[in-house]
Design a protein around this motif. Structure first.
Motif, PDB file in Angstrom:
ATOM      1  N   VAL A  26       0.863  -1.189   0.000  1.00 56.95           N
ATOM      2  CA  VAL A  26       0.000   0.000   0.000  1.00 56.95           C
ATOM      3  C   VAL A  26       0.890   1.227   0.000  1.00 56.95           C
ATOM      4  CG1 VAL A  26      -1.809   1.268   1.202  1.00 56.95           C
ATOM      5  CG2 VAL A  26      -1.810  -1.240   1.234  1.00 56.95           C
ATOM      6  N   ASP A  27       0.739   2.067  -1.021  1.00 56.84           N
ATOM      7  CA  ASP A  27       1.515   3.302  -1.134  1.00 56.84           C
ATOM      8  C   ASP A  27       0.976   4.351  -0.166  1.00 56.84           C
ATOM      9  OD1 ASP A  27       2.024   6.111  -2.698  1.00 56.84           O
ATOM     10  OD2 ASP A  27       3.614   4.658  -3.121  1.00 56.84           O
ATOM     11  N   GLN A  28       1.827   5.317   0.186  1.00 54.66           N
ATOM     12  CA  GLN A  28       1.411   6.374   1.115  1.00 54.66           C
ATOM     13  C   GLN A  28       0.342   7.286   0.519  1.00 54.66           C
ATOM     14  OE1 GLN A  28       4.803   8.748   2.021  1.00 54.66           O
ATOM     15  NE2 GLN A  28       5.245   9.269  -0.116  1.00 54.66           N
ATOM     16  N   ARG A  29       0.147   7.224  -0.784  1.00 56.90           N
ATOM     17  CA  ARG A  29      -0.876   8.019  -1.449  1.00 56.90           C
ATOM     18  C   ARG A  29      -2.158   7.234  -1.678  1.00 56.90           C
ATOM     19  NH1 ARG A  29       2.970   9.213  -6.427  1.00 56.90           N
ATOM     20  NH2 ARG A  29       3.239   6.985  -5.990  1.00 56.90           N
ATOM     21  N   GLN A  30      -2.291   6.080  -1.009  1.00 57.71           N
ATOM     22  CA  GLN A  30      -3.424   5.200  -1.281  1.00 57.71           C
ATOM     23  C   GLN A  30      -4.073   4.669  -0.003  1.00 57.71           C
ATOM     24  OE1 GLN A  30      -1.376   2.219  -3.585  1.00 57.71           O
ATOM     25  NE2 GLN A  30      -1.846   3.221  -5.540  1.00 57.71           N
ATOM     26  N   ILE A  34      -9.646  -4.682   1.924  1.00 61.49           N
ATOM     27  CA  ILE A  34      -9.613  -6.127   1.686  1.00 61.49           C
ATOM     28  C   ILE A  34     -11.037  -6.659   1.749  1.00 61.49           C
ATOM     29  CG2 ILE A  34      -8.754  -8.345   2.525  1.00 61.49           C
ATOM     30  CD1 ILE A  34      -6.356  -6.907   3.675  1.00 61.49           C
ATOM     31  N   PHE A  35     -11.447  -7.314   0.674  1.00 66.54           N
ATOM     32  CA  PHE A  35     -12.789  -7.900   0.596  1.00 66.54           C
ATOM     33  C   PHE A  35     -12.683  -9.428   0.726  1.00 66.54           C
ATOM     34  CE2 PHE A  35     -12.975  -3.946  -1.748  1.00 66.54           C
ATOM     35  CZ  PHE A  35     -14.160  -3.381  -1.325  1.00 66.54           C
ATOM     36  N   GLN A  36     -13.623  -9.981   1.418  1.00 68.05           N
ATOM     37  CA  GLN A  36     -13.718 -11.439   1.526  1.00 68.05           C
ATOM     38  C   GLN A  36     -15.126 -11.858   1.133  1.00 68.05           C
ATOM     39  OE1 GLN A  36     -11.958 -13.295   4.978  1.00 68.05           O
ATOM     40  NE2 GLN A  36     -13.510 -14.914   5.004  1.00 68.05           N
ATOM     41  N   LEU A  37     -15.205 -12.535   0.001  1.00 69.96           N
ATOM     42  CA  LEU A  37     -16.489 -12.977  -0.545  1.00 69.96           C
ATOM     43  C   LEU A  37     -17.457 -11.807  -0.739  1.00 69.96           C
ATOM     44  CD1 LEU A  37     -16.967 -16.236   1.579  1.00 69.96           C
ATOM     45  CD2 LEU A  37     -15.934 -15.990  -0.693  1.00 69.96           C
ATOM     46  N   GLU A  42     -11.360  -5.708   5.804  1.00 72.59           N
ATOM     47  CA  GLU A  42     -10.369  -4.876   6.495  1.00 72.59           C
ATOM     48  C   GLU A  42     -10.084  -3.631   5.666  1.00 72.59           C
ATOM     49  OE1 GLU A  42      -5.762  -5.179   8.242  1.00 72.59           O
ATOM     50  OE2 GLU A  42      -6.704  -6.889   7.215  1.00 72.59           O
ATOM     51  N   VAL A  43      -9.867  -2.515   6.372  1.00 70.95           N
ATOM     52  CA  VAL A  43      -9.491  -1.256   5.729  1.00 70.95           C
ATOM     53  C   VAL A  43      -8.067  -0.921   6.142  1.00 70.95           C
ATOM     54  CG1 VAL A  43      -9.984   1.204   5.526  1.00 70.95           C
ATOM     55  CG2 VAL A  43     -11.868  -0.431   5.707  1.00 70.95           C
ATOM     56  N   ILE A  44      -7.220  -0.679   5.163  1.00 74.27           N
ATOM     57  CA  ILE A  44      -5.813  -0.369   5.426  1.00 74.27           C
ATOM     58  C   ILE A  44      -5.572   1.089   5.059  1.00 74.27           C
ATOM     59  CG2 ILE A  44      -3.415  -0.919   4.870  1.00 74.27           C
ATOM     60  CD1 ILE A  44      -4.357  -3.738   4.165  1.00 74.27           C
ATOM     61  N   THR A  45      -5.190   1.884   6.046  1.00 76.73           N
ATOM     62  CA  THR A  45      -4.959   3.314   5.843  1.00 76.73           C
ATOM     63  C   THR A  45      -3.489   3.708   5.981  1.00 76.73           C
ATOM     64  OG1 THR A  45      -5.413   3.761   8.187  1.00 76.73           O
ATOM     65  CG2 THR A  45      -7.273   3.892   6.657  1.00 76.73           C
ATOM     66  N   ILE A  61      -7.790  -0.736  -4.370  1.00 79.86           N
ATOM     67  CA  ILE A  61      -7.005   0.438  -3.995  1.00 79.86           C
ATOM     68  C   ILE A  61      -7.802   1.705  -4.325  1.00 79.86           C
ATOM     69  CG2 ILE A  61      -4.856   1.688  -4.354  1.00 79.86           C
ATOM     70  CD1 ILE A  61      -4.496  -0.998  -2.975  1.00 79.86           C
ATOM     71  N   PHE A  62      -7.715   2.697  -3.402  1.00 80.33           N
ATOM     72  CA  PHE A  62      -8.411   3.970  -3.585  1.00 80.33           C
ATOM     73  C   PHE A  62      -7.409   5.121  -3.421  1.00 80.33           C
ATOM     74  CE2 PHE A  62     -11.565   0.960  -2.175  1.00 80.33           C
ATOM     75  CZ  PHE A  62     -12.651   1.205  -3.003  1.00 80.33           C
ATOM     76  N   GLU A  63      -7.690   6.203  -4.119  1.00 81.36           N
ATOM     77  CA  GLU A  63      -6.822   7.384  -4.112  1.00 81.36           C
ATOM     78  C   GLU A  63      -6.927   8.119  -2.781  1.00 81.36           C
ATOM     79  OE1 GLU A  63      -3.911   9.411  -5.145  1.00 81.36           O
ATOM     80  OE2 GLU A  63      -4.736   8.352  -6.879  1.00 81.36           O
ATOM     81  N   ARG A  64      -5.774   8.466  -2.229  1.00 82.12           N
ATOM     82  CA  ARG A  64      -5.743   9.208  -0.963  1.00 82.12           C
ATOM     83  C   ARG A  64      -5.433  10.682  -1.168  1.00 82.12           C
ATOM     84  NH1 ARG A  64      -2.870   6.738   4.356  1.00 82.12           N
ATOM     85  NH2 ARG A  64      -3.553   8.299   5.871  1.00 82.12           N
ATOM     86  N   ARG A  65      -4.867  11.040  -2.282  1.00 84.01           N
ATOM     87  CA  ARG A  65      -4.447  12.415  -2.539  1.00 84.01           C
ATOM     88  C   ARG A  65      -5.644  13.337  -2.785  1.00 84.01           C
ATOM     89  NH1 ARG A  65      -0.208  11.326  -7.293  1.00 84.01           N
ATOM     90  NH2 ARG A  65      -1.941   9.957  -7.889  1.00 84.01           N
ATOM     91  N   ILE A  66      -5.371  14.644  -2.686  1.00 87.16           N
ATOM     92  CA  ILE A  66      -6.405  15.644  -2.979  1.00 87.16           C
ATOM     93  C   ILE A  66      -6.641  15.676  -4.489  1.00 87.16           C
ATOM     94  CG2 ILE A  66      -6.959  18.103  -2.923  1.00 87.16           C
ATOM     95  CD1 ILE A  66      -5.379  18.307  -0.339  1.00 87.16           C
TER      96      ILE A  66
END
Length: 260
Positions: A26-30, A34-37, A42-45, A61-66
């Motif tokens: 996981v990049d610092q900008r992301q 985690i999905f199971q079925l 879990e959410v990783i920040t 993966i989701f964008e964290r930047r502005i």
């Protein structure tokens, strides 16, 4: 021996493949979920190396930047006096709560932008509708942006989005309104210029008349001053002659006493 080596190679390859399916970064900008079925497991920040179960778990993966949402063309709003204005704006936003963001819009950025655009435009329409055209064009842009930012951020928090900034790039009058305002301003300038010219002519006439009266009164004042000044000089000369005669008489009397 050769068969044993092939088995070890296959085993090593399988282990590496499983590890590759298990580990991810996981990049610092992301953000990562985690999905199971199909359900959020879990959410990783935090950035770094993370793990998941292969085959039964997957990662998104989701964008964290502005991010920036810029209007493609100016929006048309009405002011308090029902005058239209063209507004060009942009919005700075980011994902604040990635789990809520996924639940609300399915993690679809286009859906989030549509909701964001509707919210911001609604706030701008409300704020422009409270103000006169002079205020929105020149004086109160900062207040408008501040109010729209506050209201839009409070609304978008419900879908896991934070509004960082709302900016008005340009506020213009439509061409038909611009021409009308220009003609009205030109008419007003001409009216003021005519008033100033008429007032200036009246002042000039009054000044010339005053100078004429002063010119007529000047010779009489000079003669009166000369007459008033000559009288004291005549009185001084008379007093001087009397003093001189008196002195002469006293001197004659003293001479006669000495001769006697």
């Amino acid at each position: 021996m050769r068969g044993h080596f092939s088995f070890l190679a296959a085993l090593l390859f399988s282990v590496l493949a499983i590890l590759g399916m298990t580990m991810f970064t996981v990049d610092q900008r992301q953000y990562a979920i985690i999905f199971q079925l199909g359900e959020v497991k879990e959410v990783i920040t935090e950035p770094g190396l993370a793990f998941k179960w292969p085959l039964i778990q997957n990662v998104r993966i989701f964008e964290r930047r502005i991010m920036t949402m810029d209007s493609t063309e100016p929006e048309r709003f009405l002011t308090a006096e029902k005058k239209p204005v063209l507004v060009d704006s942009y919005v700075k936003w980011r994902i604040h709560d990635v789990k809520q963001y996924y639940i609300s819009v399915g993690g679809d950025e286009m859906v989030a932008k549509t909701r964001l655009s509707q919210t911001v435009n609604s706030g701008l329409r409300e704020e422009f509708g409270k103000r006169l055209i002079h205020d929105v064009v020149s004086g109160e842009r900062e207040k408008i942006m501040s109010e729209v930012l506050r209201k839009a951020d409070a609304d978008m928090r419900n879908i896991g989005v934070q509004i960082v900034d709302v900016r008005l790039k340009r506020v213009d009058l439509p061409p038909e309104v611009s021409e009308s305002v220009y003609r009205r301003m030109e008419t007003e300038r001409k009216r003021v210029a005519n008033e100033l010219r008429s007032q200036g002519g009246a002042d000039a006439l009054a000044g010339s008349q005053a100078q004429h009266h002063i010119g007529l009164a000047a010779p009489g004042n000079q003669r009166a001053g000369a007459a008033a000044g000559s009288a004291p000089r005549g009185q001084d000369l008379g007093q001087h002659a009397a003093t001189t005669n008196a002195g002469t008489g006293a001197t004659g009397h003293r001479l006669q006493r000495r001769i006697a």
